[in-house]
Design an enzyme around this catalytic site. Structure first.
Site, PDB file in Angstrom:
ATOM      1  NE  ARG A   5      -2.656  -0.588   3.341  1.00 43.57           N
ATOM      2  CZ  ARG A   5      -2.967  -1.739   4.485  1.00 43.57           C
ATOM      3  NH1 ARG A   5      -3.080  -3.319   3.627  1.00 43.57           N
ATOM      4  NH2 ARG A   5      -2.269  -2.363   5.654  1.00 43.57           N
ATOM      5  CG  ASN A  58       3.941   3.229  -7.653  1.00 44.02           C
ATOM      6  OD1 ASN A  58       3.643   4.267  -7.097  1.00 44.02           O
ATOM      7  ND2 ASN A  58       4.622   2.812  -8.257  1.00 44.02           N
ATOM      8  CE1 TYR A  98      -9.648  -5.724  -2.390  1.00 46.42           C
ATOM      9  CE2 TYR A  98     -10.463  -4.147  -1.274  1.00 46.42           C
ATOM     10  CZ  TYR A  98     -10.913  -5.688  -1.454  1.00 46.42           C
ATOM     11  OH  TYR A  98     -10.552  -5.936  -0.058  1.00 46.42           O
ATOM     12  CE  LYS A 127     -14.236  -6.827   2.472  1.00 43.48           C
ATOM     13  NZ  LYS A 127     -14.229  -6.332   3.922  1.00 43.48           N
ATOM     14  CB  SER A 177       0.207  -5.875  -9.554  1.00 44.39           C
ATOM     15  OG  SER A 177       0.908  -5.517  -9.320  1.00 44.39           O
ATOM     16  CG  HIS A 181       5.264  -5.290 -12.065  1.00 40.17           C
ATOM     17  ND1 HIS A 181       3.771  -4.854 -11.759  1.00 40.17           N
ATOM     18  CD2 HIS A 181       5.845  -4.792 -11.418  1.00 40.17           C
ATOM     19  CE1 HIS A 181       4.014  -4.121 -10.973  1.00 40.17           C
ATOM     20  NE2 HIS A 181       5.239  -3.431 -10.480  1.00 40.17           N
TER      21      HIS A 181
END
Length: 512
Positions: free
Chosen positions: A380, A383, A395, A407, A418, A422
């Site tokens: 969190r 970045n 999310y 969740k 992510s 990457h």
């Protein structure tokens, strides 16, 4: 007494006072911290009361519980998302403390040592000073192609998403088939995102055989512009839908100047207006760009002194577990230094320089990630710019669409997106597929996210977090560097698709 001063007594008394002050310091700092925490908690409580009171005014007591529940399940409008406020970057505040500034000076001294060692070794080996920067010239090669590609990407992002949104918004009010109308423009926007911004720059980077740093510029700008365009559409579509539902006479369409400012602003969350500073400190801008340039040369000397000598002859050695372990631990120091440089050069210097030129007042591009005792908090705070985009558009939208019961699935989807992005960036920029980062993200990253969660508060967990971070950087630098040199020294004449996917470093033992 009698005009004489007992020096020993004065010194002893002074030392006693210093000792008492040192004993009182932890209690004082703890008291200050508790009062500060209490103050912040009270502010949060007041903001919650304010939100609840505003909700009460929006939904009167006559509303039924079913209607209130339905209102809560609706996604909050954009202004109820991220709140921008004027604040400085954390390092700018910390550098005003002399102790923290000394650490910065230590890194500068280490750069000077790297420069001196490189010059002295070259002088001893060559008998002269070698001041060439062949590595920098190579990795940033073909710059005209990079600039033209970026200019085309940027102009397309300015023209296409904005005009598609304007045409959709203007036609949506009067259209008798609003679903088909929205589906048509949504498909055009998706086609632009995937083909125009997605396939086009990737094809140019690969077909023109751009060197690594030049590819990083193109691909990272590609990802940034895709996220910017998505944010612009995602934040403005609900406003148009709300105005049509309320039968408003005007359609809320942002000005092109607001969209253009957003494309340059150091944030991935669109707003019509942001908090602005009254003036531009050009000296601050020059300092930040100078620090970016210094970080670039810092990374150059790290690779020249710590990485290239270690990995240049790695293809000559037979793959073994002992060699792999030594390689990983020898790569920890350059890996950690590169991590610090990427954070300092981009997240602090580069973003602050553009924020200053645009008078963008919210400088919270990162938080105190170095104090994290859990990987959840590290993700969190490392970045904040990218985290905000993932939180609000991946999310929260996932939970809004599938329900709050999922969740864990929402978190897994964010990790997957992510990790995939990457790995995509590294695969295109290095020219080979070696999913080391993806595996670290999806395996160890997910496990540590649940094991090292926010309930871990002790200092030992910060030590564990840093230890695992060090080892992860060593694995990344070691394996990607070995694969790079293996593909340089062990080329294949007629490679197949499987050869591109299979790591070359596992089988390359050719002598240089």
């Amino acid at each position: 007494s009698l005009g004489r001063v007992d020096v020993d007594h004065v010194i002893t008394r002074k030392m006693q006072l210093i000792a008492e002050a040192e004993q009182l310091k932890p209690a004082f700092m703890k008291e200050v911290d508790s009062h500060f925490t209490e103050f912040v908690n009270s502010l949060v409580a007041k903001s919650v009361l304010l939100d609840s009171s505003s909700s009460a005014s929006l939904f009167p007591a006559s509303c039924s519980e079913k209607e209130l529940l339905k209102a809560k399940t609706l996604r909050a409008p954009p202004e109820h998302g991220k709140i921008f406020t004027a604040r400085r970057s954390l390092l700018d505040e910390l550098f005003e403390v002399s102790h923290i500034r000394t650490i910065y000076h230590m890194f500068i001294a280490l750069l000077i040592v790297f420069i001196l060692s490189t010059l002295l070794v070259d002088f001893i080996d060559e008998g002269r000073l070698v001041l060439g920067f062949d590595l920098l010239v190579f990795v940033f090669g073909k710059f005209p192609v990079v600039f033209c590609t970026w200019l085309c990407m940027f102009c397309a992002t300015v023209i296409v998403p904005y005009n598609l949104f304007v045409w959709w918004a203007q036609g949506y009010c009067s259209s008798s088939h609003r679903v088909l109308h929205s589906l048509f423009y949504g498909m055009l926007f998706t086609l632009f995102q995937t083909a125009g911004l997605g396939f086009g720059p990737t094809y140019i980077a690969v077909s023109y055989a751009l060197p690594p740093a030049s590819r990083f510029i193109v691909i990272l700008e590609q990802v940034r512009l895709v996220m910017k365009a998505h944010s612009f559409v995602r934040e403005n579509v609900p406003r148009v839908l709300s105005s049509v539902k309320d039968k408003s006479s005007t359609v809320p369409i942002p000005r092109i100047s607001q969209y253009l400012y957003f494309l340059f602003a150091p944030t991935l969350i669109y707003r019509d207006n942001y908090p602005r500073n009254p003036m531009i400190r050009w000296g601050y801008v020059a300092t930040k760009f100078a620090q970016v340039l210094g970080s670039l040369f810092y990374a150059y000397y790290i690779f020249v002194r710590l990485c290239i000598p270690q990995f240049r002859n790695s293809s000559q050695e037979t793959f073994s577990l002992r060699g792999l372990v030594l390689c990983i631990f020898n790569s920890i120091l350059p890996g950690v230094l590169i991590l610090f440089l990427v954070f300092f050069a981009f997240l602090h210097c580069w973003l602050n320089a553009f924020a200053e030129m645009l008078r963008f007042a919210d400088r919270m591009f990162y938080k105190d990630w170095w104090n994290s005792t859990s990987y959840a908090n590290y993700y969190r705070t490392w970045n904040v710019v990218v985290h905000d985009w993932l939180y609000y558009y991946a999310y929260r939208d996932f939970l809004w669409f599938f329900g709050k019961k999922f969740k864990a699935a929402a978190m897994l989807s964010v990790f997957t997106v992510s990790a995939a992005v990457h790995e995509y960036v590294l695969s295109i920029c290095f020219g080979y597929f070696y999913p080391v980062l993806f595996c670290l993200f999806m395996c160890f990253g997910m496990v540590f996210n649940f094991i090292l969660n926010d309930r871990r508060k002790g200092p030992i967990w910060n030590v564990i977090m840093w230890t695992s971070l060090f080892l992860g950087q060593g694995v990344i630098i070691c394996l990607y560097s070995q694969e790079w040199y293996a593909r340089q020294y062990c080329p294949m004449e007629n490679p197949t698709i499987l050869d591109y996917l299979k790591p070359r470093s596992w089988s390359c033992h050719m002598k240089m």
